[in-house]
Enzyme design. Structure first.
Site, short mmCIF file in Angstrom:
data_model
loop_
_atom_site.label_atom_id
_atom_site.label_comp_id
_atom_site.label_asym_id
_atom_site.label_seq_id
_atom_site.Cartn_x
_atom_site.Cartn_y
_atom_site.Cartn_z
N LYS A 6 32.64 32.40 36.72
CA LYS A 6 33.70 31.39 36.67
C LYS A 6 33.21 30.12 35.98
O LYS A 6 33.95 29.48 35.25
CB LYS A 6 34.20 31.07 38.07
CG LYS A 6 35.04 32.20 38.64
CD LYS A 6 35.66 31.80 39.95
CE LYS A 6 36.43 32.96 40.54
NZ LYS A 6 36.86 32.72 41.90
N LYS A 14 35.69 44.29 34.42
CA LYS A 14 36.74 44.61 35.41
C LYS A 14 38.07 44.00 34.97
O LYS A 14 38.09 42.96 34.29
CB LYS A 14 36.33 44.11 36.80
CG LYS A 14 36.45 42.62 36.96
CD LYS A 14 36.50 42.17 38.41
CE LYS A 14 36.72 40.66 38.40
NZ LYS A 14 36.84 39.99 39.62
N LYS A 38 42.93 38.82 35.36
CA LYS A 38 43.83 37.91 34.66
C LYS A 38 43.08 36.98 33.71
O LYS A 38 43.63 36.49 32.73
CB LYS A 38 44.53 37.02 35.69
CG LYS A 38 45.75 37.62 36.29
CD LYS A 38 46.94 37.33 35.40
CE LYS A 38 48.17 38.02 35.86
NZ LYS A 38 48.73 37.42 37.06
P1 AMP Z 1 41.61 38.31 43.81
O1 AMP Z 1 42.66 38.37 42.76
O2 AMP Z 1 40.27 37.94 43.27
O3 AMP Z 1 42.02 37.50 44.99
O4 AMP Z 1 41.43 39.78 44.33
C1 AMP Z 1 42.19 40.35 45.37
C2 AMP Z 1 41.58 41.68 45.73
O5 AMP Z 1 41.68 42.59 44.62
C3 AMP Z 1 40.09 41.59 46.07
O6 AMP Z 1 39.82 42.46 47.16
C4 AMP Z 1 39.40 42.10 44.83
O7 AMP Z 1 38.15 42.69 45.12
C5 AMP Z 1 40.40 43.12 44.32
N1 AMP Z 1 40.30 43.28 42.85
C6 AMP Z 1 40.49 42.32 41.91
N2 AMP Z 1 40.33 42.81 40.67
C7 AMP Z 1 40.02 44.13 40.82
C8 AMP Z 1 39.74 45.19 39.91
N3 AMP Z 1 39.75 45.02 38.60
N4 AMP Z 1 39.47 46.43 40.43
C9 AMP Z 1 39.47 46.63 41.79
N5 AMP Z 1 39.72 45.67 42.68
C10 AMP Z 1 40.00 44.43 42.23
#
Ligand code: AMP
Length: 327
Positions: A115, A196, A199
């Site tokens: 980040k 991965k 966004k």
């Molecule tokens: P966040 O958007 O960072 O709050 O992520 C919400 C949840 O989605 C968290 O448990 C992340 O680990 C999971 N997550 C986010 N991006 C991915 C991805 N590309 N593949 C698998 N899990 C994801």
């Protein structure tokens, strides 16, 4: 006997994508329906302050996030769904954890490094101490099961350390939580399949759950599939994975075999993936629109969730304050 406690969260950064779904939300739905857990799902608006969202946008995205969770099937009668800042104890516990966590541990976090690279003009302190607030999110509810994607595992490990440091200094109180990965802990980016799906690489690199079929088709058209070395590219593997989880078994098996023997046509694979994903989320898109048209109802559900969460948080903080000599 008391049920084990689950906590997880999802950031209000816009519409959720298929990575969020396969990595986290699908697991939440399974756990909710098992009836074996007391479950909390939070929308971390305090965390989102580390980024650069405008205030109106933050407010709007909060309702969108909640509407999407409900449209995906999270049931407020079974799960406490709430917004982080509605429970002020999160910030209070995070401060106490700040004071027992060596700063060097935070500099090690790969998410901080990523980040900080992405927003190099705004490396604020919150970006660094983010995992401490996350530890507070978890331990405030004395949660032990943390269903997340692969990218969050390091933060859950730090949460365990923080629980241990607290217990050693102030007396045994917090349990040590464990992460729980889904069957697909990492979905890769459409445009940069070595990374991965996120966004942060732009809207074209993710399939949002709310994307209309033609948008998904267009995004997939731009997704790289072949490599100089021929088949087996990460892009093709990622599309096959999406087909495996959103399409029917026969279609997946056919394309997987064609990928093996080199006869695959990536244009056809992309069409199949687009149809599978958009079909899978068709009902979701409708429910989402209904909920978005009624923000008052969504806000009411969040308020009920916050009331339940505050109750639990107050119990924990009373004990924490006593142990830390603050009362
Ligand atoms: P966040 O958007 O960072 O709050 O992520 C919400 C949840 O989605 C968290 O448990 C992340 O680990 C999971 N997550 C986010 N991006 C991915 C991805 N590309 N593949 C698998 N899990 C994801």
């Amino acid at each position: 006997m008391a049920k084990p406690i689950i906590l997880s969260g999802i950031q209000p950064t816009g519409n959720f994508h298929v990575g969020n779904y396969l990595g986290a939300v699908r697991n939440w739905l399974r756990l909710q329906d098992s009836g074996q857990y007391e479950m909390y799902i939070l929308i971390p608006d305090l965390h989102s302050l580390t980024g650069e969202l405008a205030s109106d946008e933050r407010r709007r995205l909060m309702v969108t996030a909640a509407a999407e969770l409900l449209a995906l099937g999270l049931d407020p009668d079974k799960v406490t769904i709430f917004v982080q800042s509605h429970v002020p104890e999160h910030a209070e516990l995070a401060w106490i954890f700040n004071c027992i966590t060596p700063v060097a541990e935070l500099y090690r976090m790969t998410q901080f490094k990523d980040k900080a690279e992405r927003q190099e003009k705004n490396i604020n302190t919150g970006l660094l101490t983010y995992p401490i607030l996350q530890a507070a999110d978890i331990l405030l509810y004395r949660a032990t099961v943390i269903p997340v994607g692969q990218d969050q595992v390091q933060h859950v490990e730090l949460t365990r350390d923080i629980a241990r440091w607290f217990n050693r200094r102030f007396g045994q109180y917090f349990p040590e939580p464990e992460h729980l990965l889904s069957a697909v802990p990492k979905v890769m980016s459409l445009l940069y399949p070595e990374k991965k799906m996120s966004k942060s690489h732009g809207p074209e690199s993710v399939i949002e759950l709310a994307d209309e079929p033609e948008i998904i088709e267009n995004k997939l058209k731009k997704a790289p599939t072949a490599t100089a070395g021929g088949s087996g590219s990460p892009g093709a593997q990622n599309l096959l994975l999406l087909l495996e989880h959103f399409g029917d078994t026969g279609a997946y098996a056919g394309f997987a075999a064609a990928e093996q023997d080199g006869s695959i046509r990536y244009g056809e694979l992309k069409q199949a993936v687009a149809a599978a994903v958009s079909g899978f989320f068709a009902g979701f898109r409708e429910r989402r629109l209904e909920l978005m048209a009624d923000p008052g109802r969504v806000e009411q559900i969040l308020e009920q969730g916050a009331n339940r969460a505050r109750h639990k948080a107050a119990e924990t903080m009373a004990e924490v304050r006593r142990l830390a000599g603050l009362r």
